[in-house]
Design an enzyme around this catalytic site. Structure first.
Site, PDB file in Angstrom:
ATOM      1  CD  GLU A  30      37.656  45.778  47.078  1.00  0.00           C
ATOM      2  OE1 GLU A  30      38.246  46.599  47.793  1.00  0.00           O
ATOM      3  OE2 GLU A  30      36.444  45.550  47.153  1.00  0.00           O
ATOM      4  CG  ASN A  31      38.661  41.318  45.515  1.00  0.00           C
ATOM      5  OD1 ASN A  31      38.522  41.946  44.486  1.00  0.00           O
ATOM      6  ND2 ASN A  31      37.700  41.215  46.419  1.00  0.00           N
ATOM      7  CG  HIS A  59      35.277  43.573  49.326  1.00  0.00           C
ATOM      8  ND1 HIS A  59      33.988  43.519  49.810  1.00  0.00           N
ATOM      9  CD2 HIS A  59      35.244  42.909  48.141  1.00  0.00           C
ATOM     10  CE1 HIS A  59      33.223  42.861  48.974  1.00  0.00           C
ATOM     11  NE2 HIS A  59      33.959  42.482  47.937  1.00  0.00           N
ATOM     12  CG  HIS A 142      36.296  49.533  43.457  1.00  0.00           C
ATOM     13  ND1 HIS A 142      37.256  48.669  42.990  1.00  0.00           N
ATOM     14  CD2 HIS A 142      35.505  48.809  44.283  1.00  0.00           C
ATOM     15  CE1 HIS A 142      37.076  47.473  43.523  1.00  0.00           C
ATOM     16  NE2 HIS A 142      35.999  47.534  44.307  1.00  0.00           N
ATOM     17  CG  HIS A 169      36.513  40.530  40.007  1.00  0.00           C
ATOM     18  ND1 HIS A 169      36.947  39.545  40.878  1.00  0.00           N
ATOM     19  CD2 HIS A 169      36.259  41.615  40.784  1.00  0.00           C
ATOM     20  CE1 HIS A 169      36.941  40.005  42.116  1.00  0.00           C
ATOM     21  NE2 HIS A 169      36.518  41.269  42.078  1.00  0.00           N
TER      22      HIS A 169
END
Length: 250
Positions: A30-31, A59, A142, A169
């Site tokens: 995702e990041n 995202h 998520h 996170h």
């Protein structure tokens, strides 16, 4: 989380995979690209570290042009409860030594402000569609709210092999096997820099909280860790035989 997280994968996954005799490695990417979203180049870099599948989250379309790349990435899936006109796969089926593992992600709706279908009904639909096509299923939620993730765990207990939460996170300490045989953890945590505020430069974020002014939040770089779970699946039942936390330091 950005370059530090990708570096941790490259440094740690190959040796850990060999030492543990891992059959499959699944990551949430995702990041991965600049701290927000994914690109085809970064997806290929992650796969070269010994990763078999990559999931995404809210995202998913943050990187320009990724919507035209994702269909060509056979080991990447986007959230399944996005509107059906979105490109990309809504599930993956991985095979190792004749054993088939399905992976899918749904986005939560509490505090997320996303126009997505109900994650619970979407998960039900996928579980029905995957019958006969796979021997085990990892369902990822998520989501922002821990309550929504916990609810999904109970909803899929005994049907999915594992229900793992991502997005916030911060690794949670509730890793366990639920009564009907599904592995569960509310949040797998972040693979990236923990000397940070959820992966971003801590000074920039703290200052923004204090003065309420918008400013860039660069990806941090200190105390890089790889976090997740190690799970063993019973090949006969498709249920979780064991699950434990993983936290490795880069």
């Amino acid at each position: 989380m950005g370059r530090p997280g990708r570096r941790a994968l490259a440094e740690l996954i190959p040796a850990y995979r060999e030492a543990q005799g891992l059959d499959l490695v699944v990551v949430n990417a995702e990041n991965a690209a600049g701290g927000s979203g994914l690109t085809a180049k970064v997806a290929d870099e992650i796969r070269s570290c010994g990763v078999d599948a990559q999931t995404l989250g809210d995202h998913v379309w943050k990187q320009r042009g990724f919507d035209s790349e994702i269909d060509n990435l056979s080991r990447v899936c986007r959230p399944a409860n996005l509107p059906p006109r979105n490109p990309g796969r809504d599930r993956l089926i991985l095979e190792t030594d004749g054993f088939r593992l399905a992976v899918f992600t749904v986005l939560g709706r509490q505090f997320m402000n996303l126009k997505v279908d109900c994650p619970f009904r979407t998960a039900d639909r996928l579980m029905d569609e995957l019958k006969g096509e796979t021997d085990a299923v990892i369902a990822e939620i998520h989501a922002e709210a821990t309550s929504e993730k916990v609810a999904m765990g109970w909803h899929l207990d005994g049907r999915a092999t594992a229900i793992f939460g991502t997005h916030t996170h911060i690794p949670t300490s509730d890793t366990r096997i639920l009564p009907k045989g599904s592995a569960y953890r509310t949040d797998l945590g972040m693979s990236g820099p923990y000397e940070s505020v959820i992966g971003r430069d801590k000074d920039a974020v703290v200052t923004s909280f204090m003065d309420s002014r918008a400013r860039p939040f660069p990806v941090a770089g200190g105390d890089v860790r790889l976090c997740g779970c190690l799970m063993e699946i019973d090949r006969e039942t498709g249920k979780a035989a064991s699950v434990e936390n993983v936290e490795l330091t880069a």
